[in-house]
Design a protein around this motif. Structure first.
Motif, PDB file in Angstrom:
ATOM      1  N   ASN A  60       0.847  -1.199   0.000  1.00 24.88           N
ATOM      2  CA  ASN A  60       0.000   0.000   0.000  1.00 24.88           C
ATOM      3  C   ASN A  60       0.880   1.247   0.000  1.00 24.88           C
ATOM      4  OD1 ASN A  60      -2.640   1.274   0.195  1.00 24.88           O
ATOM      5  ND2 ASN A  60      -1.984   1.933   2.215  1.00 24.88           N
ATOM      6  N   ALA A  61       0.504   2.239  -0.798  1.00 29.46           N
ATOM      7  CA  ALA A  61       1.256   3.490  -0.902  1.00 29.46           C
ATOM      8  C   ALA A  61       0.281   4.657  -0.959  1.00 29.46           C
ATOM      9  CB  ALA A  61       2.153   3.488  -2.139  1.00 29.46           C
ATOM     10  N   HIS A  62       0.669   5.768  -0.323  1.00 31.38           N
ATOM     11  CA  HIS A  62      -0.147   6.967  -0.365  1.00 31.38           C
ATOM     12  C   HIS A  62       0.070   7.712  -1.676  1.00 31.38           C
ATOM     13  CE1 HIS A  62      -1.361   6.431   3.769  1.00 31.38           C
ATOM     14  NE2 HIS A  62      -0.101   6.348   4.151  1.00 31.38           N
ATOM     15  N   GLU A  63      -0.762   8.703  -1.906  1.00 31.16           N
ATOM     16  CA  GLU A  63      -0.650   9.506  -3.117  1.00 31.16           C
ATOM     17  C   GLU A  63       0.645  10.322  -3.091  1.00 31.16           C
ATOM     18  OE1 GLU A  63      -3.380  12.709  -5.655  1.00 31.16           O
ATOM     19  OE2 GLU A  63      -3.905  12.131  -3.604  1.00 31.16           O
ATOM     20  N   THR A 110       6.898   7.321  -8.465  1.00 33.76           N
ATOM     21  CA  THR A 110       6.061   8.129  -7.567  1.00 33.76           C
ATOM     22  C   THR A 110       4.612   7.737  -7.800  1.00 33.76           C
ATOM     23  OG1 THR A 110       7.634   9.966  -7.646  1.00 33.76           O
ATOM     24  CG2 THR A 110       5.411  10.443  -6.870  1.00 33.76           C
ATOM     25  N   SER A 111       3.931   7.318  -6.757  1.00 32.47           N
ATOM     26  CA  SER A 111       2.551   6.849  -6.889  1.00 32.47           C
ATOM     27  C   SER A 111       1.638   7.987  -7.316  1.00 32.47           C
ATOM     28  CB  SER A 111       2.058   6.252  -5.568  1.00 32.47           C
ATOM     29  OG  SER A 111       2.113   7.213  -4.542  1.00 32.47           O
ATOM     30  N   HIS A 112       0.695   7.683  -8.193  1.00 31.10           N
ATOM     31  CA  HIS A 112      -0.223   8.687  -8.717  1.00 31.10           C
ATOM     32  C   HIS A 112      -1.432   8.899  -7.815  1.00 31.10           C
ATOM     33  CE1 HIS A 112       1.444   7.631 -12.968  1.00 31.10           C
ATOM     34  NE2 HIS A 112       2.283   8.351 -12.252  1.00 31.10           N
ATOM     35  N   GLY A 115      -3.525   3.815  -2.990  1.00 28.05           N
ATOM     36  CA  GLY A 115      -3.857   2.449  -3.350  1.00 28.05           C
ATOM     37  C   GLY A 115      -2.642   1.544  -3.266  1.00 28.05           C
ATOM     38  N   GLU A 116      -2.761   0.394  -3.896  1.00 29.99           N
ATOM     39  CA  GLU A 116      -1.705  -0.608  -3.848  1.00 29.99           C
ATOM     40  C   GLU A 116      -0.786  -0.503  -5.063  1.00 29.99           C
ATOM     41  OE1 GLU A 116      -3.750  -4.353  -3.369  1.00 29.99           O
ATOM     42  OE2 GLU A 116      -3.302  -4.345  -1.228  1.00 29.99           O
ATOM     43  N   ILE A 117       0.490  -0.765  -4.815  1.00 40.38           N
ATOM     44  CA  ILE A 117       1.506  -0.810  -5.863  1.00 40.38           C
ATOM     45  C   ILE A 117       2.026  -2.245  -5.927  1.00 40.38           C
ATOM     46  CG2 ILE A 117       3.737   0.040  -6.647  1.00 40.38           C
ATOM     47  CD1 ILE A 117       1.617   2.135  -6.804  1.00 40.38           C
ATOM     48  N   GLY A 118       1.985  -2.829  -7.127  1.00 40.16           N
ATOM     49  CA  GLY A 118       2.423  -4.205  -7.311  1.00 40.16           C
ATOM     50  C   GLY A 118       3.704  -4.276  -8.125  1.00 40.16           C
ATOM     51  N   VAL A 180       3.286   9.526   9.167  1.00 40.76           N
ATOM     52  CA  VAL A 180       2.270   9.152  10.153  1.00 40.76           C
ATOM     53  C   VAL A 180       1.029  10.023   9.991  1.00 40.76           C
ATOM     54  CG1 VAL A 180       1.748   9.112  12.614  1.00 40.76           C
ATOM     55  CG2 VAL A 180       3.915   8.211  11.799  1.00 40.76           C
ATOM     56  N   ALA A 181       1.241  11.339   9.758  1.00 41.34           N
ATOM     57  CA  ALA A 181       0.103  12.247   9.559  1.00 41.34           C
ATOM     58  C   ALA A 181      -0.678  11.876   8.306  1.00 41.34           C
ATOM     59  CB  ALA A 181       0.603  13.686   9.471  1.00 41.34           C
ATOM     60  N   ASP A 182       0.034  11.500   7.237  1.00 41.09           N
ATOM     61  CA  ASP A 182      -0.647  11.069   6.017  1.00 41.09           C
ATOM     62  C   ASP A 182      -1.439   9.785   6.248  1.00 41.09           C
ATOM     63  OD1 ASP A 182       0.437  13.221   4.704  1.00 41.09           O
ATOM     64  OD2 ASP A 182       2.098  12.089   3.824  1.00 41.09           O
ATOM     65  N   GLU A 183      -0.869   8.877   7.029  1.00 41.27           N
ATOM     66  CA  GLU A 183      -1.562   7.620   7.325  1.00 41.27           C
ATOM     67  C   GLU A 183      -2.819   7.876   8.150  1.00 41.27           C
ATOM     68  OE1 GLU A 183      -2.244   3.530   7.259  1.00 41.27           O
ATOM     69  OE2 GLU A 183      -0.710   4.657   6.170  1.00 41.27           O
TER      70      GLU A 183
END
Length: 238
Positions: A60-63, A110-112, A115-118, A180-183
């Protein structure tokens, strides 16, 4: 005299910052204990095949999160390892696609979106290899995935900006606190989405229950009038 005062104030500020560092670190570590780990290291054996099925490792990765993928491919002849980095959306968007990787390969994306990154691997055997021999071939892959603050090279930043050891540690803590704040923000948005879903489901259930009650009342009234007309035709009642 003024110089001494400035030095003493500066040293006292550094001492106070240093004294507050352990408490801040303990606070951050306590928060990280309840959150999923942003880094993952795994070692596995990938069988070879003429028509291989991708083996994917999901995280799992944030935006707008930085994701560093380090793959170390073991030896083995007449085999080709292909790597592909995709997301978990229904469109399965491809971030990177590289064929024939050998040795150590390092990829950065860099995640767009949230969601999940595979990270997917395929081990394709050479066409000259027979089917019986291909079933015995495989390669060992050592995979390391760093996401967010773990993907940042703070040593390079310290060398570039001439940071001290304390400043480097504070920069690391700043990145961890931001993560942590993003999570927590993501958990808050997900809780709000679940609450909206529950409210919508409750409204639908209440509407269906009200519709069912109205239908039952209407059916009961129709049965009463139908039975009265039936009994009157049979001269059982006036």
């Amino acid at each position: 005299m003024v110089k001494r005062d400035s030095r003493s104030s500066r040293s006292s500020g550094a001492i106070s910052s240093l004294s507050s560092l352990p408490s801040l670190a303990c606070f951050v570590l306590a928060l990280l204990c309840v959150l999923p780990s942003p880094a993952q290291a795994i070692k596995f054996e990938l069988p070879a095949s003429r028509y291989p099925i991708p083996k994917c490792i999901w995280n799992n990765a944030h935006e707008h999160a930085l994701v560093i993928v380090t793959a170390n491919v073991g030896g083995g002849s007449k085999q080709r390892i292909d790597i592909e980095v995709v997301d978990g959306s229904e469109h399965r968007n491809v971030y990177l696609n590289k064929r024939g990787i050998t040795g150590e390969t390092r990829l950065a994306i860099t995640s767009h979106s949230e969601g999940e990154i595979g990270v997917c691997f395929k081990n394709t055997v050479d066409a000259s290899v027979s089917t019986s021999e291909a079933n015995k071939l495989s390669k060992v892959i050592d995979l390391d995935i760093d996401i967010g603050a773990d993907a940042i090279d703070y040593n390079a930043i310290a060398n570039q900006e001439s940071l001290s050891a304390l400043e480097t540690e504070m920069r690391k803590l700043e990145g961890v606190v931001k993560e942590v704040a993003d999570e927590l923000g993501y958990l808050k948005r997900r809780e709000a989405r679940f609450r909206d879903t529950n409210e919508s489901t409750k409204d639908r259930v209440q509407g269906f229950a009200l519709f069912t009650i109205v239908c039952l009342i209407a059916l009961g009234v129709w049965q009463i009038f139908h039975l009265r007309s039936f009994f009157r035709r049979k001269y059982l009642i006036d």
